[in-house]
Design a protein around this motif. Structure first.
Motif, PDB file in Angstrom:
ATOM      1  N   ARG A   1      29.696  36.096  40.856  1.00 45.46           N
ATOM      2  CA  ARG A   1      30.262  34.974  40.103  1.00 45.46           C
ATOM      3  C   ARG A   1      29.216  34.280  39.228  1.00 45.46           C
ATOM      4  O   ARG A   1      29.513  33.887  38.115  1.00 45.46           O
ATOM      5  CB  ARG A   1      30.896  33.944  41.059  1.00 45.46           C
ATOM      6  CG  ARG A   1      32.135  34.440  41.774  1.00 45.46           C
ATOM      7  CD  ARG A   1      32.647  33.439  42.792  1.00 45.46           C
ATOM      8  NE  ARG A   1      33.814  33.906  43.501  1.00 45.46           N
ATOM      9  CZ  ARG A   1      35.071  33.642  43.148  1.00 45.46           C
ATOM     10  NH1 ARG A   1      35.308  32.869  42.099  1.00 45.46           N
ATOM     11  NH2 ARG A   1      36.083  34.108  43.841  1.00 45.46           N
ATOM     12  N   SER A   2      28.036  34.087  39.761  1.00 49.39           N
ATOM     13  CA  SER A   2      26.987  33.400  39.004  1.00 49.39           C
ATOM     14  C   SER A   2      26.142  34.424  38.242  1.00 49.39           C
ATOM     15  O   SER A   2      26.157  35.621  38.544  1.00 49.39           O
ATOM     16  CB  SER A   2      26.104  32.578  39.941  1.00 49.39           C
ATOM     17  OG  SER A   2      25.539  33.409  40.952  1.00 49.39           O
ATOM     18  N   CYS A   3      25.406  33.930  37.249  1.00 47.69           N
ATOM     19  CA  CYS A   3      24.578  34.785  36.408  1.00 47.69           C
ATOM     20  C   CYS A   3      23.095  34.483  36.631  1.00 47.69           C
ATOM     21  O   CYS A   3      22.724  33.354  36.966  1.00 47.69           O
ATOM     22  CB  CYS A   3      24.918  34.557  34.930  1.00 47.69           C
ATOM     23  SG  CYS A   3      26.631  34.977  34.496  1.00 47.69           S
ATOM     24  N   ARG A   4      22.289  35.486  36.465  1.00 46.38           N
ATOM     25  CA  ARG A   4      20.846  35.315  36.568  1.00 46.38           C
ATOM     26  C   ARG A   4      20.189  36.080  35.424  1.00 46.38           C
ATOM     27  O   ARG A   4      20.776  37.005  34.845  1.00 46.38           O
ATOM     28  CB  ARG A   4      20.329  35.822  37.904  1.00 46.38           C
ATOM     29  CG  ARG A   4      20.500  37.322  38.101  1.00 46.38           C
ATOM     30  CD  ARG A   4      20.065  37.740  39.490  1.00 46.38           C
ATOM     31  NE  ARG A   4      20.237  39.187  39.670  1.00 46.38           N
ATOM     32  CZ  ARG A   4      20.062  39.803  40.833  1.00 46.38           C
ATOM     33  NH1 ARG A   4      19.741  39.086  41.923  1.00 46.38           N
ATOM     34  NH2 ARG A   4      20.220  41.110  40.920  1.00 46.38           N
ATOM     35  N   ASP A   5      18.978  35.669  35.118  1.00 48.30           N
ATOM     36  CA  ASP A   5      18.269  36.311  34.018  1.00 48.30           C
ATOM     37  C   ASP A   5      17.948  37.763  34.360  1.00 48.30           C
ATOM     38  O   ASP A   5      17.555  38.086  35.476  1.00 48.30           O
ATOM     39  CB  ASP A   5      16.972  35.546  33.717  1.00 48.30           C
ATOM     40  CG  ASP A   5      16.173  36.199  32.609  1.00 48.30           C
ATOM     41  OD1 ASP A   5      16.734  36.372  31.516  1.00 48.30           O
ATOM     42  OD2 ASP A   5      15.007  36.565  32.874  1.00 48.30           O
TER      43      ASP A   5
ATOM     44  N   THR B   1      42.034  40.867  35.572  1.00 50.22           N
ATOM     45  CA  THR B   1      42.393  42.275  35.737  1.00 50.22           C
ATOM     46  C   THR B   1      43.668  42.355  36.558  1.00 50.22           C
ATOM     47  O   THR B   1      44.109  41.372  37.161  1.00 50.22           O
ATOM     48  CB  THR B   1      41.271  43.051  36.447  1.00 50.22           C
ATOM     49  OG1 THR B   1      41.058  42.479  37.744  1.00 50.22           O
ATOM     50  CG2 THR B   1      39.989  43.013  35.646  1.00 50.22           C
ATOM     51  N   GLU B   2      44.286  43.541  36.599  1.00 53.38           N
ATOM     52  CA  GLU B   2      45.514  43.715  37.363  1.00 53.38           C
ATOM     53  C   GLU B   2      45.194  43.622  38.856  1.00 53.38           C
ATOM     54  O   GLU B   2      44.539  44.490  39.423  1.00 53.38           O
ATOM     55  CB  GLU B   2      46.161  45.055  37.042  1.00 53.38           C
ATOM     56  CG  GLU B   2      47.535  45.227  37.680  1.00 53.38           C
ATOM     57  CD  GLU B   2      48.236  46.497  37.225  1.00 53.38           C
ATOM     58  OE1 GLU B   2      49.302  46.804  37.753  1.00 53.38           O
ATOM     59  OE2 GLU B   2      47.691  47.176  36.335  1.00 53.38           O
ATOM     60  N   GLY B   3      45.643  42.558  39.463  1.00 53.81           N
ATOM     61  CA  GLY B   3      45.410  42.369  40.884  1.00 53.81           C
ATOM     62  C   GLY B   3      44.111  41.660  41.209  1.00 53.81           C
ATOM     63  O   GLY B   3      43.770  41.490  42.373  1.00 53.81           O
ATOM     64  N   GLY B   4      43.355  41.224  40.221  1.00 51.52           N
ATOM     65  CA  GLY B   4      42.081  40.564  40.502  1.00 51.52           C
ATOM     66  C   GLY B   4      41.461  39.978  39.251  1.00 51.52           C
ATOM     67  O   GLY B   4      42.145  39.677  38.263  1.00 51.52           O
ATOM     68  N   PHE B   5      40.124  39.816  39.250  1.00 52.34           N
ATOM     69  CA  PHE B   5      39.405  39.282  38.103  1.00 52.34           C
ATOM     70  C   PHE B   5      37.967  39.761  38.190  1.00 52.34           C
ATOM     71  O   PHE B   5      37.513  40.279  39.218  1.00 52.34           O
ATOM     72  CB  PHE B   5      39.462  37.751  38.079  1.00 52.34           C
ATOM     73  CG  PHE B   5      38.659  37.106  39.187  1.00 52.34           C
ATOM     74  CD1 PHE B   5      37.372  36.629  38.940  1.00 52.34           C
ATOM     75  CD2 PHE B   5      39.162  36.994  40.473  1.00 52.34           C
ATOM     76  CE1 PHE B   5      36.628  36.039  39.955  1.00 52.34           C
ATOM     77  CE2 PHE B   5      38.431  36.413  41.484  1.00 52.34           C
ATOM     78  CZ  PHE B   5      37.161  35.938  41.225  1.00 52.34           C
ATOM     79  N   ALA B   6      37.232  39.588  37.095  1.00 50.08           N
ATOM     80  CA  ALA B   6      35.819  39.974  37.053  1.00 50.08           C
ATOM     81  C   ALA B   6      35.067  38.953  36.210  1.00 50.08           C
ATOM     82  O   ALA B   6      35.567  38.471  35.182  1.00 50.08           O
ATOM     83  CB  ALA B   6      35.661  41.373  36.463  1.00 50.08           C
ATOM     84  N   CYS B   7      33.861  38.613  36.681  1.00 51.04           N
ATOM     85  CA  CYS B   7      32.996  37.707  35.926  1.00 51.04           C
ATOM     86  C   CYS B   7      32.002  38.525  35.114  1.00 51.04           C
ATOM     87  O   CYS B   7      31.465  39.531  35.597  1.00 51.04           O
ATOM     88  CB  CYS B   7      32.245  36.777  36.879  1.00 51.04           C
ATOM     89  SG  CYS B   7      33.318  35.637  37.807  1.00 51.04           S
ATOM     90  N   GLU B   8      31.765  38.096  33.886  1.00 47.56           N
ATOM     91  CA  GLU B   8      30.800  38.765  33.012  1.00 47.56           C
ATOM     92  C   GLU B   8      29.779  37.744  32.520  1.00 47.56           C
ATOM     93  O   GLU B   8      30.112  36.580  32.300  1.00 47.56           O
ATOM     94  CB  GLU B   8      31.504  39.438  31.840  1.00 47.56           C
ATOM     95  CG  GLU B   8      32.411  40.601  32.242  1.00 47.56           C
ATOM     96  CD  GLU B   8      33.048  41.276  31.042  1.00 47.56           C
ATOM     97  OE1 GLU B   8      32.902  40.728  29.907  1.00 47.56           O
ATOM     98  OE2 GLU B   8      33.701  42.321  31.202  1.00 47.56           O
TER      99      GLU B   8
END
Length: 222
Positions: free
Chosen positions: A180-184, A161-168
């Motif tokens: 950052r990490s994923c869970r059920d 993203t502009e100026g950063g990031f996102a985890c999906e």
């Protein structure tokens, strides 16, 4: 006639002697002290006798050409302008002030900040926002977005993203508190089933109480 000529010459000599002696008596009263005469040679515009060094008043310095205190000092600098009086600049746009700003656009798209210290003021480029890096281009300093996904540790998918990031995360998963990490994801909390819901990793399964069977929609009980 020779006698009269001698008398006239004698009278003229007496008058001359009287005048010279009279001037001799009043001259010492009019004569200035020797020390004052020395100081008068230093008198000029913006001279302060109690001062040290050049003897110029604060805000002035000796002009190399005349040796007199006629050169004003502008402590903050005048940039492209000229110093016309102590700490007073005449700028190219006709404005006057303690300093002259640089022309607009020289500091890049994020503009300029005035950085001042005891040595003067200068216009500097503003610091780039977090998530941006500063790069020098032909048009000046530019702030470009940093692609954090090159180094970000996302368990799922990283989106810059502009100026950063996102985890999906994928279907049936959600981000943990660390973002950052994923869970059920427990889909059963949303009560998708009419009777019973059994959660599984990334999905869920519906079932019915005794005496009922699962409808074809896999959610309702008949």
């Amino acid at each position: 006639p020779p006698v009269m000529l001698v008398e006239l010459l004698f009278q003229a000599a007496c008058v001359s002697l009287f005048l010279s002696s009279g001037q001799g008596r009043v001259y010492p009263a009019r004569k200035k002290p020797a020390s004052f005469a020395v100081e008068r040679r230093r008198v000029g515009p913006h001279v302060c006798f109690p001062g040290s060094g050049s003897g110029c008043c604060p805000g002035w310095m000796l002009s190399p050409g005349s040796g007199k205190c006629t050169l004003p000092l502008c402590s903050f600098g005048c940039g492209g302008g000229s110093c016309i009086a102590p700490n007073l600049c005449m700028c190219p746009d006709g404005e006057q002030g303690i300093t002259c700003p640089e022309p607009l656009g020289t500091c890049g798209e994020y503009g300029c900040d005035l950085s001042c210290n005891h040595g003067g003021c200068q216009e500097v480029a503003r610091v780039c926002p977090v998530g941006f890096s500063m790069a020098e281009t032909a048009n000046g300093i530019r702030c470009t977005d940093i692609d954090e996904c090159r180094s970000a540790a996302c368990e799922g998918t990283c989106v810059n993203t502009e100026g950063g990031f996102a985890c999906e995360c994928g279907a049936g998963q959600e981000l943990s508190a660390d973002r950052r990490s994923c869970r059920d994801m427990d889909e059963c909390q949303a009560t998708p089933c009419q009777h019973r819901c059994e959660n599984s990793v990334g999905s869920y399964r519906c079932s019915c109480r005794p005496g009922y069977h699962l409808h074809g929609n896999r959610h309702s009980c008949v």
